[in-house]
Design an enzyme around this catalytic site. Structure first.
Site, PDB file in Angstrom:
ATOM      1  N   GLY A  10      -0.270   5.879  -2.810  1.00 56.95           N
ATOM      2  CA  GLY A  10       0.823   5.118  -2.239  1.00 56.95           C
ATOM      3  C   GLY A  10       2.269   5.715  -2.657  1.00 56.95           C
ATOM      4  O   GLY A  10       2.181   6.833  -3.109  1.00 56.95           O
ATOM      5  N   ALA A  11       3.084   5.072  -2.394  1.00 56.16           N
ATOM      6  CA  ALA A  11       4.551   5.616  -2.743  1.00 56.16           C
ATOM      7  C   ALA A  11       4.860   5.524  -4.037  1.00 56.16           C
ATOM      8  O   ALA A  11       4.459   4.813  -4.832  1.00 56.16           O
ATOM      9  CB  ALA A  11       5.610   4.371  -1.955  1.00 56.16           C
ATOM     10  N   ARG A  12       5.312   6.769  -4.543  1.00 61.63           N
ATOM     11  CA  ARG A  12       5.692   6.944  -5.864  1.00 61.63           C
ATOM     12  C   ARG A  12       4.402   7.076  -6.971  1.00 61.63           C
ATOM     13  O   ARG A  12       4.454   6.586  -7.938  1.00 61.63           O
ATOM     14  CB  ARG A  12       6.726   6.013  -6.680  1.00 61.63           C
ATOM     15  CG  ARG A  12       8.118   6.220  -5.635  1.00 61.63           C
ATOM     16  CD  ARG A  12       8.835   7.387  -5.914  1.00 61.63           C
ATOM     17  NE  ARG A  12      10.069   7.556  -5.187  1.00 61.63           N
ATOM     18  CZ  ARG A  12       9.849   8.326  -4.102  1.00 61.63           C
ATOM     19  NH1 ARG A  12       8.977   9.019  -3.917  1.00 61.63           N
ATOM     20  NH2 ARG A  12      11.082   8.466  -3.582  1.00 61.63           N
ATOM     21  N   GLY A  14       2.507   9.699  -7.572  1.00 60.37           N
ATOM     22  CA  GLY A  14       2.218  10.898  -8.170  1.00 60.37           C
ATOM     23  C   GLY A  14       1.496  11.910  -7.246  1.00 60.37           C
ATOM     24  O   GLY A  14       1.093  13.007  -7.836  1.00 60.37           O
ATOM     25  N   ALA A  39       7.877  20.638   4.698  1.00 56.86           N
ATOM     26  CA  ALA A  39       8.633  19.428   4.386  1.00 56.86           C
ATOM     27  C   ALA A  39       8.804  18.618   5.811  1.00 56.86           C
ATOM     28  O   ALA A  39       9.373  19.193   6.741  1.00 56.86           O
ATOM     29  CB  ALA A  39       9.983  19.579   4.015  1.00 56.86           C
ATOM     30  N   HIS A  55      13.804  15.824  -4.399  1.00 61.33           N
ATOM     31  CA  HIS A  55      12.541  16.524  -4.220  1.00 61.33           C
ATOM     32  C   HIS A  55      12.796  17.970  -4.408  1.00 61.33           C
ATOM     33  O   HIS A  55      11.849  18.833  -5.118  1.00 61.33           O
ATOM     34  CB  HIS A  55      11.790  16.358  -3.113  1.00 61.33           C
ATOM     35  CG  HIS A  55      10.630  15.313  -3.032  1.00 61.33           C
ATOM     36  ND1 HIS A  55       9.463  15.718  -3.490  1.00 61.33           N
ATOM     37  CD2 HIS A  55      10.687  13.886  -2.417  1.00 61.33           C
ATOM     38  CE1 HIS A  55       8.729  14.392  -3.417  1.00 61.33           C
ATOM     39  NE2 HIS A  55       9.357  13.619  -3.017  1.00 61.33           N
TER      40      HIS A  55
END
Length: 179
Positions: A10-12, A14, A39, A55
Site C-alpha cells: 500500500g501507500a507508504r 515501505g 521513475a 524520493h
C-alpha cells in the site's frame, strides 16, 4: 544472473525502501554493476513535485535516474546483463496508460512489458501499489484501474522469480526465496 522481483504494498508501506535496499545490496555484492532508477511518475502539480523531490533526496549518487512514464518495455528489453532496473511504480505507469494512451494501448503495452521481462538479461525490481484490498470504486475509470492493476500484478507475478508484499515496512515473501 538476471532476476525479476515484484514488490507490492500500500501507500507508504515501505515497498520503495525495500526495493532500493535490495538493489544496493546486489550492487555491493557485485551481482550488478549499474543501478538505474526508472521513475514512472509525471510531476504535474506541486504536491507530486514535492514527492518526487523527497524520493530523489533519499537516493545516493550510485543511482542513474531515468524518467519514463510509458516505454518501460524498451528499457527492460535493452538493459545490459550487469544492470539493475528499479521501476517505481507500475501503478503510476498504468494510470498514465489508461488516462493518456487509452485502455487498448495500455493492454497492448502490458504485453510488450511482459515479453521484455521474459527475455530480459538484466535484474529488474518492479514496485507497485496493491489497490485491490479496498471497496469496489463507484466510478468506471476507477474500477477499470483496479481491475487492470490486479491483472497486471498477476501477470508479472507469473514471470517473477520473487514476489513480496510489504505492510508497515515488513516484507512478506509470497514467491521465491528469502534473501
Amino acid at each position: 544472473m538476471a532476476q525479476i522481483q515484484l514488490i507490492l504494498g500500500g501507500a507508504r508501506s515501505g515497498k520503495s525502501r525495500l526495493a532500493e535496499q535490495r538493489a544496493i545490496l546486489l550492487l555491493e555484492q557485485g551481482a550488478v554493476n549499474e543501478l538505474y532508477y526508472v521513475a514512472t511518475a509525471k510531476a504535474q502539480d506541486e504536491e507530486m513535485k514535492s514527492r518526487v523531490f523527497a524520493h530523489q533526496m533519499q537516493r545516493d549518487s550510485r543511482w542513474q535516474l531515468v524518467e519514463e512514464p510509458w516505454h518501460i518495455d524498451k528499457l527492460i528489453a535493452t538493459a545490459r546483463e550487469d544492470a539493475l532496473l528499479l521501476i517505481d511504480c507500475l501503478t503510476l505507469w498504468l494510470s498514465f496508460g489508461l488516462c493518456e494512451m487509452g485502455k487498448a494501448a495500455t493492454i497492448d503495452k502490458k504485453e510488450h512489458v511482459l515479453a521484455a521481462l521474459e527475455s530480459c538479461a538484466a535484474t529488474v525490481i518492479l514496485v507497485s501499489n496493491e489497490v485491490g484490498h479496498g471497496i469496489i470504486p463507484l466510478g468506471e475509470l476507477s474500477r477499470e484501474f483496479v481491475d487492470e492493476s490486479g491483472w497486471l500484478h498477476q501477470d508479472i507475478a507469473k514471470v517473477a522469480d520473487r514476489v513480496d508484499f510489504v505492510i508497515a515496512g515488513l516484507p512478506q515473501c509470497l514467491k521465491g526465496q528469502d534473501v
